[in-house]
Design a protein around this motif. Structure first.
Motif, PDB file in Angstrom:
ATOM      1  N   ARG A  46     -30.935 -33.865  -5.037  1.00 16.34           N
ATOM      2  CA  ARG A  46     -31.582 -34.712  -4.039  1.00 16.34           C
ATOM      3  C   ARG A  46     -30.588 -35.750  -3.536  1.00 16.34           C
ATOM      4  NH1 ARG A  46     -33.816 -40.399  -4.175  1.00 16.34           N
ATOM      5  NH2 ARG A  46     -34.882 -40.523  -2.169  1.00 16.34           N
ATOM      6  N   GLY A  47     -29.789 -36.319  -4.476  1.00 14.41           N
ATOM      7  CA  GLY A  47     -28.767 -37.279  -4.080  1.00 14.41           C
ATOM      8  C   GLY A  47     -27.713 -36.661  -3.191  1.00 14.41           C
ATOM      9  N   ALA A  48     -27.292 -35.442  -3.542  1.00 15.97           N
ATOM     10  CA  ALA A  48     -26.296 -34.749  -2.726  1.00 15.97           C
ATOM     11  C   ALA A  48     -26.851 -34.453  -1.338  1.00 15.97           C
ATOM     12  CB  ALA A  48     -25.871 -33.452  -3.416  1.00 15.97           C
ATOM     13  N   GLY A  49     -28.113 -34.046  -1.283  1.00 13.44           N
ATOM     14  CA  GLY A  49     -28.731 -33.769   0.016  1.00 13.44           C
ATOM     15  C   GLY A  49     -28.835 -35.014   0.874  1.00 13.44           C
ATOM     16  N   CYS A  50     -29.189 -36.140   0.251  1.00 15.85           N
ATOM     17  CA  CYS A  50     -29.259 -37.402   0.996  1.00 15.85           C
ATOM     18  C   CYS A  50     -27.884 -37.824   1.508  1.00 15.85           C
ATOM     19  CB  CYS A  50     -29.839 -38.497   0.114  1.00 15.85           C
ATOM     20  SG  CYS A  50     -31.609 -38.364  -0.172  1.00 15.85           S
ATOM     21  N   THR A  51     -26.867 -37.652   0.657  1.00 20.88           N
ATOM     22  CA  THR A  51     -25.511 -38.023   1.072  1.00 20.88           C
ATOM     23  C   THR A  51     -25.053 -37.174   2.244  1.00 20.88           C
ATOM     24  OG1 THR A  51     -25.024 -38.605  -1.229  1.00 20.88           O
ATOM     25  CG2 THR A  51     -23.153 -38.383   0.261  1.00 20.88           C
ATOM     26  N   TRP A  52     -25.277 -35.863   2.145  1.00 16.71           N
ATOM     27  CA  TRP A  52     -24.901 -34.941   3.225  1.00 16.71           C
ATOM     28  C   TRP A  52     -25.653 -35.279   4.503  1.00 16.71           C
ATOM     29  CZ3 TRP A  52     -21.368 -32.211   5.195  1.00 16.71           C
ATOM     30  CH2 TRP A  52     -21.605 -31.106   6.010  1.00 16.71           C
ATOM     31  N   ASN A  53     -26.940 -35.548   4.375  1.00 22.50           N
ATOM     32  CA  ASN A  53     -27.748 -35.928   5.528  1.00 22.50           C
ATOM     33  C   ASN A  53     -27.230 -37.215   6.168  1.00 22.50           C
ATOM     34  OD1 ASN A  53     -30.557 -35.619   7.002  1.00 22.50           O
ATOM     35  ND2 ASN A  53     -30.434 -37.749   6.364  1.00 22.50           N
ATOM     36  N   ASP A  54     -26.874 -38.208   5.326  1.00 25.26           N
ATOM     37  CA  ASP A  54     -26.406 -39.496   5.862  1.00 25.26           C
ATOM     38  C   ASP A  54     -25.043 -39.379   6.528  1.00 25.26           C
ATOM     39  OD1 ASP A  54     -28.725 -40.455   4.854  1.00 25.26           O
ATOM     40  OD2 ASP A  54     -27.831 -41.888   3.462  1.00 25.26           O
ATOM     41  N   ILE A  55     -24.209 -38.464   6.038  1.00 24.92           N
ATOM     42  CA  ILE A  55     -22.914 -38.229   6.691  1.00 24.92           C
ATOM     43  C   ILE A  55     -23.129 -37.649   8.082  1.00 24.92           C
ATOM     44  CG2 ILE A  55     -20.824 -36.813   6.628  1.00 24.92           C
ATOM     45  CD1 ILE A  55     -20.885 -37.088   3.563  1.00 24.92           C
ATOM     46  N   LEU A  56     -23.958 -36.623   8.165  1.00 20.55           N
ATOM     47  CA  LEU A  56     -24.178 -35.954   9.450  1.00 20.55           C
ATOM     48  C   LEU A  56     -24.968 -36.815  10.428  1.00 20.55           C
ATOM     49  CD1 LEU A  56     -25.029 -32.299   8.296  1.00 20.55           C
ATOM     50  CD2 LEU A  56     -22.849 -33.183   9.134  1.00 20.55           C
ATOM     51  N   ASP A  57     -25.856 -37.664   9.903  1.00 19.49           N
ATOM     52  CA  ASP A  57     -26.764 -38.433  10.761  1.00 19.49           C
ATOM     53  C   ASP A  57     -26.336 -39.879  10.971  1.00 19.49           C
ATOM     54  OD1 ASP A  57     -28.350 -36.254  11.044  1.00 19.49           O
ATOM     55  OD2 ASP A  57     -30.054 -37.007   9.891  1.00 19.49           O
ATOM     56  N   ARG A  58     -25.111 -40.216  10.612  1.00 17.57           N
ATOM     57  CA  ARG A  58     -24.728 -41.629  10.640  1.00 17.57           C
ATOM     58  C   ARG A  58     -24.854 -42.248  12.032  1.00 17.57           C
ATOM     59  NH1 ARG A  58     -20.351 -38.347  10.032  1.00 17.57           N
ATOM     60  NH2 ARG A  58     -18.473 -38.684  11.320  1.00 17.57           N
ATOM     61  N   LYS A  59     -24.565 -41.500  13.088  1.00 17.30           N
ATOM     62  CA  LYS A  59     -24.691 -42.051  14.441  1.00 17.30           C
ATOM     63  C   LYS A  59     -26.152 -42.203  14.844  1.00 17.30           C
ATOM     64  CE  LYS A  59     -20.230 -40.259  16.019  1.00 17.30           C
ATOM     65  NZ  LYS A  59     -19.532 -39.373  16.989  1.00 17.30           N
ATOM     66  N   ILE A  60     -26.984 -41.216  14.473  1.00 22.61           N
ATOM     67  CA  ILE A  60     -28.415 -41.297  14.771  1.00 22.61           C
ATOM     68  C   ILE A  60     -29.058 -42.426  13.976  1.00 22.61           C
ATOM     69  CG2 ILE A  60     -30.619 -40.081  14.546  1.00 22.61           C
ATOM     70  CD1 ILE A  60     -29.143 -37.482  15.104  1.00 22.61           C
ATOM     71  N   ASP A  61     -28.677 -42.560  12.703  1.00 23.68           N
ATOM     72  CA  ASP A  61     -29.272 -43.580  11.833  1.00 23.68           C
ATOM     73  C   ASP A  61     -29.084 -44.986  12.387  1.00 23.68           C
ATOM     74  OD1 ASP A  61     -30.194 -41.691  10.073  1.00 23.68           O
ATOM     75  OD2 ASP A  61     -28.595 -41.968   8.594  1.00 23.68           O
ATOM     76  N   ARG A  62     -27.969 -45.209  13.070  1.00 24.61           N
ATOM     77  CA  ARG A  62     -27.723 -46.545  13.634  1.00 24.61           C
ATOM     78  C   ARG A  62     -28.705 -46.881  14.747  1.00 24.61           C
ATOM     79  NH1 ARG A  62     -21.824 -44.655  13.860  1.00 24.61           N
ATOM     80  NH2 ARG A  62     -21.008 -45.202  11.792  1.00 24.61           N
ATOM     81  N   GLN A  63     -29.365 -45.884  15.311  1.00 24.61           N
ATOM     82  CA  GLN A  63     -30.272 -46.097  16.437  1.00 24.61           C
ATOM     83  C   GLN A  63     -31.736 -46.144  16.011  1.00 24.61           C
ATOM     84  OE1 GLN A  63     -29.108 -43.608  19.972  1.00 24.61           O
ATOM     85  NE2 GLN A  63     -27.706 -42.664  18.492  1.00 24.61           N
ATOM     86  N   VAL A  64     -32.013 -45.944  14.707  1.00 22.95           N
ATOM     87  CA  VAL A  64     -33.386 -45.913  14.202  1.00 22.95           C
ATOM     88  C   VAL A  64     -33.597 -47.107  13.284  1.00 22.95           C
ATOM     89  CG1 VAL A  64     -35.078 -44.597  12.860  1.00 22.95           C
ATOM     90  CG2 VAL A  64     -33.464 -43.395  14.368  1.00 22.95           C
ATOM     91  N   ALA A  65     -34.655 -47.866  13.540  1.00 23.63           N
ATOM     92  CA  ALA A  65     -34.877 -49.124  12.814  1.00 23.63           C
ATOM     93  C   ALA A  65     -34.923 -48.915  11.303  1.00 23.63           C
ATOM     94  CB  ALA A  65     -36.177 -49.760  13.300  1.00 23.63           C
ATOM     95  N   ARG A  66     -35.606 -47.861  10.844  1.00 24.11           N
ATOM     96  CA  ARG A  66     -35.788 -47.662   9.412  1.00 24.11           C
ATOM     97  C   ARG A  66     -34.505 -47.243   8.708  1.00 24.11           C
ATOM     98  NH1 ARG A  66     -36.848 -43.472   6.140  1.00 24.11           N
ATOM     99  NH2 ARG A  66     -36.909 -42.024   7.904  1.00 24.11           N
TER     100      ARG A  66
END
Length: 284
Positions: A46-66
């Motif tokens: 689960r940790g590895a999946g979250c890390t991989w997701n956060d790497i790929l989504d880092r630009k999108i994550d900056r645009q989402v409040a949560r």
């Protein structure tokens, strides 16, 4: 580690499958070794999946409040450091996988492609929750494969039901971000179903209970497993009753409550192996 719900939801199908296989194999209890290994593996993967997701989504994550406060999106952790952490977690998961029987190792390896592509799915499909369901439900195959060294109908039925369970609860979860997702251009079933979410989740949950019941009947199991399924079904019904898709805090609470629903089902399955072996021999 401060948000363990993801690890719980990844772990529970593993535990269900292990307990169901123990019943089918007439074991006195679910294998403690497998339960512990799956717990360690669930936290690591689960940790590895979250890390991989956060790497790929880092630009999108900056645009989402949560999500803009996530370590990579906020700049607290660099991408190279995140990759190093990803490798470490993957190695822990690999160590757990190699501790399982050969057939289970092959079964586990088959899931890696789904896990790798899931974070990209919200860019190309309105039902990324379905891909997450496949990834998060693979444990429903792994437990059975570890005990029985094969995949049979009970495991497949449990897997299918778990996919729909994940699909439904992650649809609830996605309603937290629907406004930001619409602006950014990210797709989800929350946006797809909209005001029909309650109906969609209800139908999914009904099919989940039906498929799980079919899995139990195909073993077959005893009364405690069915009591666990009844408790699980009541919990899902209560989730639908209290759901308010316009209340992000409530959506999160309902989503998290699926851990309790899953533990109720596991308790029923585990008791079905334990109690007949401790109580029935004492009866005249």
């Amino acid at each position: 580690m401060d948000r363990p719900i993801g690890s719980w939801l990844l772990l529970l199908p593993c535990w269900w499958s292990t307990a169901l296989a123990a019943i089918a194999n007439d074991d006195p209890y679910p294998s403690p070794k497998l339960l512990v290994l799956f717990a360690i593996g669930a936290v690591a993967m689960r940790g590895a999946g979250c890390t991989w997701n956060d790497i790929l989504d880092r630009k999108i994550d900056r645009q989402v409040a949560r999500t803009r406060g996530r370590p990579i999106a906020s700049g607290q952790v660099s991408v190279p450091a995140a990759f190093a952490f990803l490798v470490f977690q993957a190695l822990v998961g690999l160590a757990v996988l190699l501790s399982l029987p050969h057939f289970a190792i092959v079964t586990g390896i088959a899931s890696l492609g789904v896990v790798a592509v899931y974070p990209l799915m919200k860019r190309v499909t309105s039902v990324p929750q379905l891909i997450l369901g496949i990834a998060f439900s693979w444990g429903a195959l792994m437990g059975w494969a570890s005990v029985m060294r094969t995949i049979a109908d009970p495991a497949l039925l449990l897997f299918a039901g778990s996919v729909l369970w994940v699909f439904a609860y992650d649809t609830i979860y996605a309603h937290q971000d629907k406004e930001d997702d619409a602006i950014v251009g990210v797709r989800s079933t929350a946006l797809l179903f909209g005001r029909s979410t309650g109906l969609a989740v209800s139908l999914c949950y009904a099919l989940v209970v039906f498929l799980f019941a079919a899995a139990l009947m195909s073993v077959p199991v005893g009364p405690f497993a069915y009591l666990g399924l009844i408790g699980f079904a009541i919990h899902l019904w209560m989730q639908v009753r209290r759901l308010d898709i316009d209340n992000p805090e409530l959506c999160l609470a309902v989503f998290k409550s699926n851990r309790d629903a899953g533990l109720i089902l596991f308790a029923g399955l585990a008791l079905d192996t334990l109690l007949p072996n401790t109580i029935l021999p004492l009866l005249p």
